[in-house]
Structure formats: C-alpha cells, structure tokens
Design a protein around this motif. Structure first.
Motif, short mmCIF file in Angstrom:
data_model
loop_
_atom_site.label_atom_id
_atom_site.label_comp_id
_atom_site.label_asym_id
_atom_site.label_seq_id
_atom_site.Cartn_x
_atom_site.Cartn_y
_atom_site.Cartn_z
N GLY A 85 0.80 -1.21 0.00
CA GLY A 85 0.00 0.00 0.00
C GLY A 85 0.83 1.27 0.00
N LYS A 86 0.34 2.29 -0.67
CA LYS A 86 1.08 3.54 -0.81
C LYS A 86 1.36 4.21 0.53
CE LYS A 86 -3.30 5.94 -1.65
NZ LYS A 86 -4.11 6.73 -2.62
N ASN A 87 0.58 3.88 1.55
CA ASN A 87 0.79 4.46 2.88
C ASN A 87 1.40 3.48 3.88
OD1 ASN A 87 -0.27 6.99 2.11
ND2 ASN A 87 -2.37 6.26 2.43
N GLY A 88 1.91 2.36 3.38
CA GLY A 88 2.61 1.43 4.26
C GLY A 88 1.71 0.37 4.87
N LEU A 89 1.91 0.13 6.17
CA LEU A 89 1.23 -0.96 6.87
C LEU A 89 0.37 -0.45 8.02
CD1 LEU A 89 4.20 -3.49 7.31
CD2 LEU A 89 2.35 -3.66 5.64
N SER A 90 -0.71 -1.18 8.30
CA SER A 90 -1.47 -1.05 9.54
C SER A 90 -1.94 -2.45 9.91
CB SER A 90 -2.65 -0.09 9.38
OG SER A 90 -3.46 -0.44 8.28
N TRP A 91 -2.19 -2.70 11.18
CA TRP A 91 -2.45 -4.05 11.64
C TRP A 91 -3.78 -4.59 11.10
CZ3 TRP A 91 1.27 -6.92 13.20
CH2 TRP A 91 2.37 -6.35 13.85
N GLY A 92 -3.73 -5.81 10.56
CA GLY A 92 -4.92 -6.44 10.01
C GLY A 92 -5.53 -7.44 10.97
N GLY A 101 -1.27 -0.61 18.07
CA GLY A 101 -0.88 0.26 16.97
C GLY A 101 -2.05 0.53 16.05
N GLU A 102 -1.78 1.21 14.96
CA GLU A 102 -2.83 1.57 14.01
C GLU A 102 -3.42 0.33 13.36
OE1 GLU A 102 -3.52 4.53 10.15
OE2 GLU A 102 -1.51 4.27 11.02
N GLN A 103 -4.76 0.29 13.30
CA GLN A 103 -5.46 -0.85 12.75
C GLN A 103 -5.94 -0.54 11.33
OE1 GLN A 103 -5.62 -3.71 14.87
NE2 GLN A 103 -4.24 -2.35 16.02
N LYS A 104 -5.98 -1.56 10.51
CA LYS A 104 -6.40 -1.42 9.12
C LYS A 104 -7.84 -0.93 9.02
CE LYS A 104 -6.74 -2.10 4.63
NZ LYS A 104 -6.18 -1.11 3.70
N LYS A 105 -8.05 0.07 8.16
CA LYS A 105 -9.39 0.61 7.90
C LYS A 105 -9.62 0.66 6.39
CE LYS A 105 -10.28 1.52 12.26
NZ LYS A 105 -11.28 0.71 13.01
N GLU A 106 -10.86 0.57 6.01
CA GLU A 106 -11.20 0.64 4.60
C GLU A 106 -10.76 1.98 4.01
OE1 GLU A 106 -12.20 -0.95 1.22
OE2 GLU A 106 -12.90 -2.04 3.00
N GLY A 107 -10.04 1.91 2.89
CA GLY A 107 -9.64 3.11 2.18
C GLY A 107 -8.45 3.84 2.74
N ASP A 108 -7.70 3.24 3.68
CA ASP A 108 -6.57 3.95 4.28
C ASP A 108 -5.30 3.87 3.43
OD1 ASP A 108 -5.78 1.33 4.72
OD2 ASP A 108 -5.73 1.47 6.90
N GLY A 109 -5.35 3.14 2.32
CA GLY A 109 -4.18 3.02 1.46
C GLY A 109 -3.05 2.21 2.07
N LYS A 110 -3.40 1.36 3.04
CA LYS A 110 -2.37 0.56 3.72
C LYS A 110 -2.64 -0.92 3.56
CE LYS A 110 -1.16 4.06 7.14
NZ LYS A 110 -0.70 4.31 8.51
N THR A 111 -1.57 -1.69 3.60
CA THR A 111 -1.65 -3.14 3.54
C THR A 111 -1.74 -3.69 4.96
OG1 THR A 111 -0.39 -3.23 1.48
CG2 THR A 111 -0.42 -5.23 2.82
N PRO A 112 -2.60 -4.67 5.20
CA PRO A 112 -2.70 -5.22 6.56
C PRO A 112 -1.44 -5.99 6.96
CG PRO A 112 -4.04 -6.48 5.04
CD PRO A 112 -3.57 -5.28 4.28
N GLY A 201 -11.41 -3.16 6.40
CA GLY A 201 -10.57 -3.46 5.25
C GLY A 201 -11.03 -4.67 4.47
N SER A 202 -10.90 -4.58 3.15
CA SER A 202 -11.40 -5.66 2.29
C SER A 202 -10.54 -5.77 1.04
CB SER A 202 -12.85 -5.36 1.88
OG SER A 202 -12.92 -4.15 1.12
#
Length: 278
Positions: A85-92, A101-112, A201-202
């Motif tokens: 993802g263009k914005n890096g990682l967030s926890w899936g 830490g930051e958790q994955k959300k729909e549309g955040d541009g991050k990979t889980p 996230g999906s």
C-alpha cells in the motif's frame, strides 16, 4: 545316576521363552498398527513479505518450507521485490493476536500487517497455470463483484449476480475489473475474513504490479512471472501462511510467531536495523 533337570530352571526358561514370543508378537502388532496409521510429519509453507519500516511501500517476499513442527525453515525462492500500500502498513485481522498500533481501515491506502491464510485464487483463464494444484479457483466473469462497501451485505466477499441486464445499483463500483490485464491472476489474502467486520478493510490480494515502483491501494503486487511461480508453488495440504511485517515488528515477533530468521527474509536486514538505531 542321571541328574534330573532343575525344575525351577526349566520353568524360568519357559517363562523367558513366552516373554520373547509375546514381545515379538507385540512388536509385530505395533508395526501393523503403525503401517495402518503412519505417523505424519506434514509439509508446512510460509511466505514472508517484509518492508523496512511501517511507512515503506517497497520490500521483499520469500517462500519458505519445512517438514513438521519446530524444524528449520528452508528458503524455496530468492528475494522477490514486492510493492504494498502507498501508505505502508497497519495491523490487520488474521491468525495473530491483536497488536498495539494503528489498525487497518477501509480506504486507508495501507496493507494489513500480520499473519494470514491464503484463500481463493481468481483468474480469467479456464483453469490455473500448468503445474498449479490449488483447489480454490474461480474463473472471473462479468457478473462477479468483490464487495468493498462496508454498508453492503457480503462485505469482503465474492458475489456473483444472476444477470447482467439489470444489475444492482451498487454493482458497477464493486464489480471485478476483468478487463485489467494486471489483475489476470488474484490470490486472496484472508484479512478480515470470513467473519468480516465492516470498515476494517477488504479485497486484499496478491496480484501483478503496475510498475516497478508503483505502490498499491492495499494489496501486495509483484512481477507476473513471480506471481505465477507462487501459484504453482503453494500446496493446499501444506496450509501456506503469508506473513506481512516491517523489519522492526518482524524482529520483535520472529520467535513468538515461529518465523524464519530475518536475514533470510530480507536482504541486508542487519544493515537496515543498525541504521535505525540511535
């Protein structure tokens, strides 16, 4: 006068003979049981995806394999360049415990980030590439959609509508883009699945990259040839897992998550770790 045999000695020898015969019978019986129910030391597969920091969007993938629990992971590929993802990682949401830490959300541009099962493979061909054996395959059609709208039912699931002449209002935005050549093959990463929580996230897939340095909106992208290599390599019986982490989290979780050594999962990882030290 002929000496009479010692009765006690005779009885002892007889008992020893019986014990030997019983032992042989027991060994024979155990061998038969083991042949009927052989011990199994199943093959295990793990795919690592590692990026330098949680905000990085480029890193490396590698395939690993071992026989049975507790053994040593053996690399089955070289280091494969990947983009996330263009914005890096967030926890899936996957097979791991919840992480701080930051958790994955729909549309955040991050990979889980985390550890996940691999699921359905989708493609435009009638069947998987020659040599692949993955049993979960779906040929994409113009009637298919993957639901990414958290307000819709079947969020983060494949939906096939009944007819193209009168599709639901939501269909156009959710449909699979079968005309996109970079999505010829898609391997589903089971983040937030099957019990999907709306908004978490999906539609996280392994797919072909759009460019050598072009990040994704949350998927993991790679060269087409390497993606096909992965599809051929994975074995359903080996229950392959994909691990997606930054180097700091990989270092922290390597032992608890039973991961291959970091130096095997990322080239020159030692230099990067040292550069991050104060």
């Amino acid at each position: 006068m002929t000496a009479r045999p010692n009765k006690t000695l005779f009885v002892s020898l007889f008992i020893c003979l019986l014990l030997v015969l019983f032992s042989l019978f027991l060994l024979y019986f155990i061998d038969k049981i083991e042949r009927m129910f052989p011990k199994k030391f199943p093959k295990q597969q793990k795919i690592t995806v590692v990026v330098p920091t949680p905000t990085s969007c480029e890193g490396y993938m590698r395939f690993f394999e071992r026989i049975g629990d507790g053994g040593q992971w053996t690399p089955e590929s070289d280091f494969i360049p990947i983009l996330i993802g263009k914005n890096g990682l967030s926890w899936g949401r996957g097979l791991h415990d919840a992480q701080v830490g930051e958790q994955k959300k729909e549309g955040d541009g991050k990979t889980p980030a985390g550890i996940f099962n691999l699921g359905l493979i989708m493609g435009v061909a009638e069947e998987l590439p020659l040599g692949a054996s993955w049993p979960l395959y779906h040929k994409k059609s113009p009637l298919d959609a993957w639901i990414e709208d958290p307000t819709l039912s079947h969020y983060n699931h494949l939906v096939t509508i009944s007819e193209a002449s009168s599709p639901p209002i939501w269909f156009e935005k959710q449909r699979l883009r079968i005309e996109d050549p970079h999505l010829e093959w898609m391997v589903f990463i089971e983040h937030n699945y099957p019990d999907a929580i709306p908004g978490f996230g999906s539609a996280v897939f392994l797919h072909e990259r759009y460019g050598e340095h072009t990040p994704t909106s949350g998927c993991v992208a790679m060269e087409k040839e390497r993606l096909i290599e992965l599809i051929r390599w994975i074995s359903y019986n080996a229950k392959p897992k994909i691990v997606i982490l930054s180097i700091p989290d990989y270092t922290r979780l390597q032992i608890p998550w039973d991961l291959p050594p970091l130096y095997q999962a990322y080239p020159e990882a030692f230099l990067i770790v040292n550069q991050n030290k104060p």
